[in-house]
Design a protein around this motif. Structure first.
Motif, PDB file in Angstrom:
ATOM      1  N   ARG A  12       0.812  -1.217   0.000  1.00 32.29           N
ATOM      2  CA  ARG A  12       0.000   0.000   0.000  1.00 32.29           C
ATOM      3  C   ARG A  12       0.842   1.262   0.000  1.00 32.29           C
ATOM      4  O   ARG A  12       0.470   2.267  -0.596  1.00 32.29           O
ATOM      5  N   LEU A  57     -19.671  -1.297   6.311  1.00 33.36           N
ATOM      6  CA  LEU A  57     -18.857  -0.399   5.477  1.00 33.36           C
ATOM      7  C   LEU A  57     -19.542   0.940   5.242  1.00 33.36           C
ATOM      8  O   LEU A  57     -20.767   1.045   5.255  1.00 33.36           O
ATOM      9  N   ARG A  58     -18.713   1.954   4.987  1.00 35.60           N
ATOM     10  CA  ARG A  58     -19.260   3.240   4.572  1.00 35.60           C
ATOM     11  C   ARG A  58     -19.870   3.107   3.181  1.00 35.60           C
ATOM     12  O   ARG A  58     -19.475   2.237   2.398  1.00 35.60           O
ATOM     13  N   GLU A  59     -20.810   4.002   2.864  1.00 32.80           N
ATOM     14  CA  GLU A  59     -21.548   3.889   1.606  1.00 32.80           C
ATOM     15  C   GLU A  59     -20.612   3.895   0.405  1.00 32.80           C
ATOM     16  O   GLU A  59     -20.782   3.107  -0.539  1.00 32.80           O
ATOM     17  N   GLU A  60     -19.595   4.751   0.426  1.00 31.28           N
ATOM     18  CA  GLU A  60     -18.677   4.832  -0.707  1.00 31.28           C
ATOM     19  C   GLU A  60     -17.901   3.531  -0.878  1.00 31.28           C
ATOM     20  O   GLU A  60     -17.661   3.074  -1.995  1.00 31.28           O
ATOM     21  N   ARG A  61     -17.519   2.930   0.254  1.00 34.36           N
ATOM     22  CA  ARG A  61     -16.737   1.691   0.198  1.00 34.36           C
ATOM     23  C   ARG A  61     -17.588   0.532  -0.317  1.00 34.36           C
ATOM     24  O   ARG A  61     -17.070  -0.379  -0.964  1.00 34.36           O
ATOM     25  N   ARG A  62     -18.868   0.552  -0.044  1.00 33.70           N
ATOM     26  CA  ARG A  62     -19.739  -0.534  -0.480  1.00 33.70           C
ATOM     27  C   ARG A  62     -19.746  -0.678  -2.003  1.00 33.70           C
ATOM     28  O   ARG A  62     -19.930  -1.769  -2.533  1.00 33.70           O
ATOM     29  N   LYS A  63     -19.533   0.436  -2.690  1.00 37.69           N
ATOM     30  CA  LYS A  63     -19.629   0.417  -4.156  1.00 37.69           C
ATOM     31  C   LYS A  63     -18.506  -0.408  -4.788  1.00 37.69           C
ATOM     32  O   LYS A  63     -18.663  -0.926  -5.900  1.00 37.69           O
ATOM     33  N   THR A  64     -17.373  -0.510  -4.122  1.00 36.15           N
ATOM     34  CA  THR A  64     -16.222  -1.219  -4.712  1.00 36.15           C
ATOM     35  C   THR A  64     -15.866  -2.487  -3.944  1.00 36.15           C
ATOM     36  O   THR A  64     -14.969  -3.218  -4.362  1.00 36.15           O
ATOM     37  N   TYR A  65     -16.560  -2.740  -2.840  1.00 44.51           N
ATOM     38  CA  TYR A  65     -16.145  -3.865  -1.988  1.00 44.51           C
ATOM     39  C   TYR A  65     -16.422  -5.210  -2.652  1.00 44.51           C
ATOM     40  O   TYR A  65     -17.465  -5.428  -3.266  1.00 44.51           O
ATOM     41  N   GLN A  92      -9.021  -3.649  -6.119  1.00 41.09           N
ATOM     42  CA  GLN A  92     -10.165  -3.446  -5.226  1.00 41.09           C
ATOM     43  C   GLN A  92     -11.357  -3.074  -6.120  1.00 41.09           C
ATOM     44  O   GLN A  92     -11.719  -1.912  -6.265  1.00 41.09           O
ATOM     45  N   GLN A 108     -10.032 -10.443   0.399  1.00 42.57           N
ATOM     46  CA  GLN A 108     -10.049  -9.277   1.280  1.00 42.57           C
ATOM     47  C   GLN A 108      -9.717  -9.752   2.694  1.00 42.57           C
ATOM     48  O   GLN A 108     -10.131 -10.835   3.112  1.00 42.57           O
TER      49      GLN A 108
END
Length: 551
Positions: free
Chosen positions: A109, A197-205, A220, A255
């Motif tokens: 990372r 997860l936060r809403e933004e993270r859900r889109k790519t998780y 990711q 993950q």
């Protein structure tokens, strides 16, 4: 360490075995969790007894550190306690394994601060650690370099473990069945993870992280399961191309919360401890392990280390104490003793804790052989000595404490040498030879370093007050009439008698001792003065008093 899975033990000590069943020492309390998990021992599908698996994890993006040592040490202590609980009449324990797992398939990372060739690492950001060249130029990959350091690190302390690298398991297909199982339960895993997860993270998780066949980067990105039994998924690569891709044979990784759960199930892990900061992760991974048909391991959630200011230790801040620093000023035994105690309480970890830890270790070790068995099992040293198979015995003591050594070298000054310290030890220790007292010699070396870096720069002897000067003169007069070899107790009695003399006006003996420490040693705290006089020498002590009096 002793390999109890292959070597028979001595005949069981029934008193120890019985006391272990009810001991409240934390390793035994943890071990009883595993015993409750397998009342008849862990067995395979045929009913055969198989090893209980203890695991510790390591992220090889950085170098091994004191947290790594702590986790392996504490897990080993629980393992040894479990073996003691399960010994049969012939002394043989139930079989166990300790797996040290390296998550070297993780994508890099950021570039660590303490490595060379940062440009090369920057060019490889995002790729699995096991597929990035070694910036040190000594191993096949960056992960291989750090894995080798981990193994050297653990071997240095004699730990008995089996090393497992994620990359080897993924690349060889050993995790393929487990990966297919994850794909089969994709929806159930998503149902566990998405609410956390936060809403933004859900889109790519996605539970599965494909490795781009074009760039080699761990992606990711959202995926679509095409054929779980075949291990096929579909995703959009970095260049926008839709790709159908296999997750098998090292072409993807999981993950990390899912990976943790998969590892527990695939390796049959029964016990793993982790820090308080991973409490939520442990909860989610436990749920996922259950979905995958397994069971969350038992384990201890331990508190984190704090610095001298009470702030959480952070590798990025550099506010912690490294294992190299601890071992420069303290011994391995002192470090293990400090890390043993109260794992569920936050612990300050700084150089100031080292002298006390060193002395307390030997205090507990000296008590051990005389204690009844139930107290021995509550003695930290009983557990620490068993990490490598040594059980200790009578005569395990040091003639001089680390604190007293620090007072001696403090008086001698920053330029004191090892030979000089040993010449003074001749006043106090029979057969005062480094070869005859290796444990004491190790503390001499550490005391010199500790004094050089932390004590000598801060020592400042103050001028005595009139009443203190009178008391010091009286002490000098009393010492003048004593034999040089009178002994610590005789010297201590004289110090007490002077301090209790009403004419000198000390409200308590504590005030008298503080005056001695501050005027003779330059410190607010100090040793038992009788012991110091015996160690430093009668004539040298009188010279020290004369110097304080300006004579």
């Amino acid at each position: 360490m002793t390999d109890t899975t292959t070597k028979p033990a001595l005949l069981r000590d029934d008193a120890v075995h019985q006391a272990a069943q009810v001991s409240k020492s934390w390793p035994f309390e943890e071990a009883r969790k595993v015993l409750k998990r397998y009342p008849q021992g862990k067995r395979d599908a045929t009913g055969a007894l198989v090893p209980v698996v203890f695991e510790t994890g390591y992220g090889p993006s950085g170098l091994p550190h004191i947290g790594t040592f702590t986790e392996v040490l504490r897990t080993t202590l629980v393992r040894r306690a479990y073996e003691e609980l399960t010994r049969d009449a012939d002394g043989n324990p139930a079989p166990t394994r300790l797996v040290a797992f390296s998550d070297d398939m993780d994508g890099l990372r950021k570039v660590p601060d303490n490595v060379p060739d940062k440009d090369m690492l920057t060019a490889n950001l995002g790729k699995p650690l096991s597929r990035i060249p070694d910036p040190f130029g000594t191993h096949a990959s960056f992960a291989a370099h750090n894995n080798a350091l981990l193994r050297e690190f653990l071997d240095q302390f004699g730990f008995d473990y089996e090393f497992v690298a994620a990359s080897e398991r993924y690349d060889a297909g050993a995790f393929d069945d487990a990966l297919k199982n994850v794909l089969r339960h994709y929806d159930a895993i998503m149902a566990i993870m998405l609410p956390t997860l936060r809403e933004e993270r859900r889109k790519t998780y996605s539970p599965v992280l494909p490795i781009s066949p074009k760039t080699g980067v761990v992606l990711q990105v959202p995926i679509e399961v095409v054929d779980a039994d075949a291990g096929l998924i579909r995703f959009t690569d970095e260049d926008g191309t839709a790709i159908e891709h296999s997750v098998l044979g090292g072409q993807a990784k999981l993950q990390w919360k899912v990976d943790w759960a998969m590892r527990w199930v695939a390796l049959g892990v029964d016990y793993e401890m982790f820090g308080k900061d991973l409490t939520d992760s442990g909860t989610q991974s436990g749920k996922i392990a259950q979905v995958l048909g397994g069971r969350r391991p038992d384990g201890l959630i331990y508190e984190l280390f704090l610095d001298e200011k009470g702030e959480k230790i952070s590798k990025s801040k550099g506010n912690g104490l490294t294992i190299e620093q601890f071992l420069e000023y303290g011994t391995e035994e002192a470090m293990a003793f400090y890390l043993f105690r109260e794992p569920k309480s936050a612990k300050s970890l700084h150089v100031g804790v080292i002298p006390r830890a060193a002395d307390e270790y030997w205090q507990f070790r000296e008590k051990l052989s005389a204690q009844p068995v139930e107290q021995q099992l509550g003695n930290p040293v009983w557990h620490l000595l068993r990490t490598n198979g040594y059980h200790g015995g009578a005569g395990d003591s040091l003639p001089v404490t680390y604190g007293l050594l620090l007072n001696l070298v403090g008086v001698l000054g920053a330029g004191a040498s090892r030979d000089q310290v040993w010449s003074y030890l001749g006043n106090y220790v029979a057969n005062a030879d480094a070869a005859a007292h290796p444990a004491l010699d190790a503390l001499v070396t550490r005391a010199l370093a500790y004094n050089r870096d932390f004590i000598a720069p801060t020592l400042q002897r103050r001028k005595p007050q009139p009443n203190e000067a009178a008391a010091l003169a009286a002490l000098d007069g009393a010492l003048a009439g004593m034999a040089p070899d009178a002994g610590a107790e005789a010297f201590q009695t004289v110090v007490y008698e002077v301090g209790k003399t009403e004419a000198f006006g000390f409200e308590s003996l504590r005030d008298w001792f503080r005056a001695l420490y501050e005027t003779l040693l330059g410190s607010a705290q100090g040793p038992r003065m009788g012991s110091f006089i015996a160690l430093y020498g009668l004539a040298n002590t009188r010279a020290l008093i004369a110097e304080a009096l300006g004579a």
